[in-house]
Design an enzyme around this catalytic site. Sequence first.
Site, PDB file in Angstrom:
ATOM      1  N   LYS A   1      35.680  37.337  52.341  1.00 50.32           N
ATOM      2  CA  LYS A   1      36.261  36.027  52.003  1.00 50.32           C
ATOM      3  C   LYS A   1      37.472  35.753  52.888  1.00 50.32           C
ATOM      4  O   LYS A   1      37.661  34.640  53.391  1.00 50.32           O
ATOM      5  CB  LYS A   1      36.652  35.979  50.526  1.00 50.32           C
ATOM      6  CG  LYS A   1      35.448  35.804  49.611  1.00 50.32           C
ATOM      7  CD  LYS A   1      35.742  36.061  48.146  1.00 50.32           C
ATOM      8  CE  LYS A   1      34.438  36.034  47.358  1.00 50.32           C
ATOM      9  NZ  LYS A   1      34.560  36.454  45.962  1.00 50.32           N
TER      10      LYS A   1
ATOM     11  N   GLN B   1      39.119  37.910  41.836  1.00 52.21           N
ATOM     12  CA  GLN B   1      37.864  38.632  42.034  1.00 52.21           C
ATOM     13  C   GLN B   1      37.457  39.336  40.737  1.00 52.21           C
ATOM     14  O   GLN B   1      38.222  40.096  40.157  1.00 52.21           O
ATOM     15  CB  GLN B   1      38.033  39.653  43.170  1.00 52.21           C
ATOM     16  CG  GLN B   1      36.757  40.373  43.565  1.00 52.21           C
ATOM     17  CD  GLN B   1      35.702  39.450  44.156  1.00 52.21           C
ATOM     18  OE1 GLN B   1      35.993  38.615  45.000  1.00 52.21           O
ATOM     19  NE2 GLN B   1      34.469  39.589  43.693  1.00 52.21           N
TER      20      GLN B   1
ATOM     21  N   ASP C   1      36.584  28.743  42.047  1.00 54.47           N
ATOM     22  CA  ASP C   1      35.380  29.385  41.520  1.00 54.47           C
ATOM     23  C   ASP C   1      34.701  28.508  40.467  1.00 54.47           C
ATOM     24  O   ASP C   1      33.554  28.767  40.090  1.00 54.47           O
ATOM     25  CB  ASP C   1      35.743  30.734  40.874  1.00 54.47           C
ATOM     26  CG  ASP C   1      35.308  31.918  41.720  1.00 54.47           C
ATOM     27  OD1 ASP C   1      34.460  31.734  42.623  1.00 54.47           O
ATOM     28  OD2 ASP C   1      35.800  33.032  41.466  1.00 54.47           O
TER      29      ASP C   1
END
Length: 296
Positions: free
Chosen positions: A54, A98, A121
């Site tokens: 990422k 994460q 997200d």
Amino acid sequence: MTAGIIDGKTFAARIRTEVAAHVARLGAATGTAPGLAVVLVGEDPASQVYVRSKHAATVEAGMASFEHRLPAATTQAELLALIGRLNADPAVHGILVQLPLPAHLNADAVINAIDPAKDVDGFHISNVGLLATGQKAMVPCTPLGCLMLLRDRLGSLAGAEAVVIGRSNIVGKPMAQLLLRDSATVTVAHSRTRDLAAVCRRADILVAAVGRPEMITGEMVKAGATVIDVGINRVERDGKARLVGDVDFASVAAVAGAITPVPGGVGPMTIACLLANTLTAFCRSRGLPEPEGLTA
Ligand code: NDP
């Protein structure tokens, strides 16, 4: 084999190039770049790999990347304090925590502490509600990537019979919402579904997000269907480690109209959509028009 291959790797590269072009143009116009903060708690090896890729993709797109690596013993209060600082930081337009978090941390509380406008997200309860009610939301990256592939392949999804296998909050449910939003007729199947094969055979669009290697076989698929394989399963074949999807590629490719491979299908779309979401969050934060084709 009859199915066309849906090349997610090439499509994702195109999205990343498009995002980078927008970032360059916006940088010239505003003197600033979108910033993505990624928070990793603990040492989970798979998470470390994801965070590294990422970071690399964010930098490659010309965005600012802020990595926060915290020890596994980080407390809930410490993590919430960091989220608070990132929420307040004007250089940060997207925040990603994460998952999975270590067991002593409450992931729901952490996700819901993120400013929904920075929730790239799309897991914050506000974004879940906005998506479910057909309003402008931040959309979870993996289902957004699947939607882009489907729209690119099929054009309009209106009236199509879509079956999503899996009802997780990160893939199955938002995928179903997105298909519904595009006017598909949507069925969500799960572990308690009776006669899964018969349900799947109804589908013009079949999305498998289960986490069971190669469980969807050719006899479960309607001729000509478009099959999106979200699964990423690590298996051992002939003494070698391999990645396979939830779909048995060989038997399904013989009947489907189009299919995503694993690897090289949905996987690359997830990071591309994370970049797209960060760009969208940046544009929304500044009242700029959102780039076309990069949101739901
Ligand atoms: P979850 O484990 O959270 O959800 C799996 C879903 O599959 C559940 O809803 C479960 O049903 C259902 N299920 C399990 N067994 C069966 C069965 N025998 N028949 C029908 N349904 C079943 O997984 P995720 O949604 O997080 O991930 C799914 C897959 O997608 C995994 O392989 C994961 O690695 C992959 N993935 C890939 C990403 C990418 O970037 N390509 C990103 C995220 C995930 P129930 O709810 O009843 O238990």
